[in-house]
Design a protein around this motif. Structure first.
Motif, PDB file in Angstrom:
ATOM      1  N   LEU A   8       1.132  -1.578   0.010  1.00 56.05           N
ATOM      2  CA  LEU A   8       0.195  -0.152  -0.190  1.00 56.05           C
ATOM      3  C   LEU A   8       1.101   1.228  -0.448  1.00 56.05           C
ATOM      4  CD1 LEU A   8      -2.845  -0.782   2.802  1.00 56.05           C
ATOM      5  CD2 LEU A   8      -3.084   0.284  -0.052  1.00 56.05           C
ATOM      6  N   ALA A   9       2.023   0.946   0.642  1.00 58.01           N
ATOM      7  CA  ALA A   9       2.980   2.326   0.977  1.00 58.01           C
ATOM      8  C   ALA A   9       3.706   2.925  -0.101  1.00 58.01           C
ATOM      9  CB  ALA A   9       4.010   1.994   1.466  1.00 58.01           C
ATOM     10  N   SER A  43      -7.970  -6.852   7.632  1.00 58.12           N
ATOM     11  CA  SER A  43      -8.400  -5.103   6.526  1.00 58.12           C
ATOM     12  C   SER A  43      -8.741  -3.804   8.058  1.00 58.12           C
ATOM     13  CB  SER A  43      -9.916  -4.877   5.654  1.00 58.12           C
ATOM     14  OG  SER A  43      -9.552  -3.902   5.008  1.00 58.12           O
ATOM     15  N   TRP A  44      -9.277  -4.374   9.219  1.00 60.50           N
ATOM     16  CA  TRP A  44      -9.609  -3.174  10.094  1.00 60.50           C
ATOM     17  C   TRP A  44      -8.292  -3.450  10.509  1.00 60.50           C
ATOM     18  CZ3 TRP A  44     -12.664   0.179   9.530  1.00 60.50           C
ATOM     19  CH2 TRP A  44     -13.630  -0.069   8.793  1.00 60.50           C
ATOM     20  N   GLU A  45      -7.183  -4.289  10.981  1.00 63.12           N
ATOM     21  CA  GLU A  45      -6.443  -4.131  11.110  1.00 63.12           C
ATOM     22  C   GLU A  45      -5.110  -4.202  10.483  1.00 63.12           C
ATOM     23  OE1 GLU A  45      -4.522  -8.257  12.115  1.00 63.12           O
ATOM     24  OE2 GLU A  45      -6.244  -9.094  12.981  1.00 63.12           O
ATOM     25  N   ILE A  46      -5.020  -3.921   8.823  1.00 64.93           N
ATOM     26  CA  ILE A  46      -4.096  -3.484   8.340  1.00 64.93           C
ATOM     27  C   ILE A  46      -4.505  -1.297   8.369  1.00 64.93           C
ATOM     28  CG2 ILE A  46      -3.737  -3.121   5.841  1.00 64.93           C
ATOM     29  CD1 ILE A  46      -2.482  -5.703   6.908  1.00 64.93           C
ATOM     30  N   THR A  47      -5.103  -1.528   8.136  1.00 63.94           N
ATOM     31  CA  THR A  47      -5.783  -0.062   8.371  1.00 63.94           C
ATOM     32  C   THR A  47      -4.867   1.058   9.530  1.00 63.94           C
ATOM     33  OG1 THR A  47      -8.076  -0.103   6.780  1.00 63.94           O
ATOM     34  CG2 THR A  47      -8.104   2.167   8.118  1.00 63.94           C
ATOM     35  N   GLY A  48      -5.397  -0.100  10.801  1.00 63.87           N
ATOM     36  CA  GLY A  48      -4.501   0.991  11.761  1.00 63.87           C
ATOM     37  C   GLY A  48      -3.270   1.219  11.436  1.00 63.87           C
ATOM     38  N   LEU A  49      -2.426  -0.176  10.952  1.00 61.68           N
ATOM     39  CA  LEU A  49      -1.040  -0.397  11.383  1.00 61.68           C
ATOM     40  C   LEU A  49      -0.651   0.509  10.122  1.00 61.68           C
ATOM     41  CD1 LEU A  49       1.521  -2.285  11.847  1.00 61.68           C
ATOM     42  CD2 LEU A  49       0.948  -3.134  10.596  1.00 61.68           C
ATOM     43  N   TYR A  50      -1.206   1.070   8.967  1.00 60.47           N
ATOM     44  CA  TYR A  50      -1.092   1.252   8.355  1.00 60.47           C
ATOM     45  C   TYR A  50      -1.650   3.153   8.834  1.00 60.47           C
ATOM     46  CZ  TYR A  50      -1.151   3.896   4.237  1.00 60.47           C
ATOM     47  OH  TYR A  50      -0.627   5.412   2.695  1.00 60.47           O
ATOM     48  N   MET A  51      -2.566   3.683   9.188  1.00 63.33           N
ATOM     49  CA  MET A  51      -2.220   4.978  10.097  1.00 63.33           C
ATOM     50  C   MET A  51      -1.234   5.289  10.833  1.00 63.33           C
ATOM     51  SD  MET A  51      -6.023   4.776  10.136  1.00 63.33           S
ATOM     52  CE  MET A  51      -6.412   6.640  11.928  1.00 63.33           C
ATOM     53  N   ARG A  52      -0.825   4.105  11.603  1.00 62.93           N
ATOM     54  CA  ARG A  52       0.440   4.329  12.931  1.00 62.93           C
ATOM     55  C   ARG A  52       1.771   4.663  12.038  1.00 62.93           C
ATOM     56  NH1 ARG A  52      -2.797   0.485  14.846  1.00 62.93           N
ATOM     57  NH2 ARG A  52      -1.936  -1.281  14.194  1.00 62.93           N
ATOM     58  N   LYS A  57      -3.400  10.023  13.231  1.00 57.75           N
ATOM     59  CA  LYS A  57      -3.980   9.915  14.099  1.00 57.75           C
ATOM     60  C   LYS A  57      -5.520  10.171  13.569  1.00 57.75           C
ATOM     61  CE  LYS A  57      -0.255  10.788  17.659  1.00 57.75           C
ATOM     62  NZ  LYS A  57       0.071   9.407  17.171  1.00 57.75           N
ATOM     63  N   LYS A  58      -6.227   9.447  14.266  1.00 53.09           N
ATOM     64  CA  LYS A  58      -7.368  10.189  14.058  1.00 53.09           C
ATOM     65  C   LYS A  58      -8.513   9.989  15.254  1.00 53.09           C
ATOM     66  CE  LYS A  58      -7.504  10.239   9.206  1.00 53.09           C
ATOM     67  NZ  LYS A  58      -8.833  11.937   8.889  1.00 53.09           N
ATOM     68  N   SER A  59      -9.088  10.291  15.422  1.00 51.39           N
ATOM     69  CA  SER A  59     -10.061  11.178  16.791  1.00 51.39           C
ATOM     70  C   SER A  59     -11.338   9.847  15.994  1.00 51.39           C
ATOM     71  CB  SER A  59     -10.596  12.365  17.164  1.00 51.39           C
ATOM     72  OG  SER A  59     -11.754  12.623  16.786  1.00 51.39           O
ATOM     73  N   GLN A  60     -11.917   9.159  17.349  1.00 53.14           N
ATOM     74  CA  GLN A  60     -13.489   8.449  17.447  1.00 53.14           C
ATOM     75  C   GLN A  60     -14.161   9.294  16.244  1.00 53.14           C
ATOM     76  OE1 GLN A  60     -13.061   4.926  18.371  1.00 53.14           O
ATOM     77  NE2 GLN A  60     -14.810   5.005  16.902  1.00 53.14           N
ATOM     78  N   ALA A  61     -14.112  10.616  16.563  1.00 56.59           N
ATOM     79  CA  ALA A  61     -15.336  11.114  16.051  1.00 56.59           C
ATOM     80  C   ALA A  61     -14.959  11.238  14.442  1.00 56.59           C
ATOM     81  CB  ALA A  61     -15.390  12.825  16.374  1.00 56.59           C
ATOM     82  N   GLU A  62     -14.197  11.316  14.203  1.00 53.47           N
ATOM     83  CA  GLU A  62     -13.251  11.941  12.442  1.00 53.47           C
ATOM     84  C   GLU A  62     -13.807  10.245  12.209  1.00 53.47           C
ATOM     85  OE1 GLU A  62      -9.362  14.827  12.568  1.00 53.47           O
ATOM     86  OE2 GLU A  62      -9.595  13.430  13.430  1.00 53.47           O
TER      87      GLU A  62
END
Length: 108
Positions: A8-9, A43-52, A57-62
């Motif tokens: 992805l990167a 997919s959720w794990e990869i999304t979180g890893l990609y963001m980290r 940083k995204k808030s819960q609201a975002e």
């Protein structure tokens, strides 16, 4: 998982924000169409890893707002039929980005 993040990167030069949107959009559409919990969870794990890894940083609201926009896109206008919704889901899942992204997540 690391392979998917690395690929992805290196894919294109989309902004990270746009890529995250598409990752979440694919995950949500695939969760409706495929009902494959292992791919959805990955997919959720990869999304979180990609963001980290990219310092995003995204808030819960975002994140909730992003998900709400995608849900609205998938559900369509209030008078949409289930067939129309399913058609939108298939279109998202079969898009070039989603096809490549979801294929990365398939067990080898």
């Amino acid at each position: 998982a690391m392979l998917a993040v690395a690929l992805l990167a290196t894919q294109g030069c989309e902004r990270h924000e746009e890529r995250i949107f598409h990752m979440i959009r694919c995950t949500m559409a695939a969760s409706i169409e495929k009902q494959d919990d292992s791919v959805i969870e990955k997919s959720w794990e990869i999304t979180g890893l990609y963001m980290r890894e990219n310092g995003i940083k995204k808030s819960q609201a975002e994140l909730t707002a992003i998900a709400a926009n995608i849900r609205d896109e998938i559900m369509g206008p209030p008078d949409s039929s289930w067939d129309e919704r399913d058609s939108r889901v298939v279109k998202i899942v079969n898009s070039e980005f989603c096809t490549a992204y979801l294929n990365l997540l398939q067990p080898k």
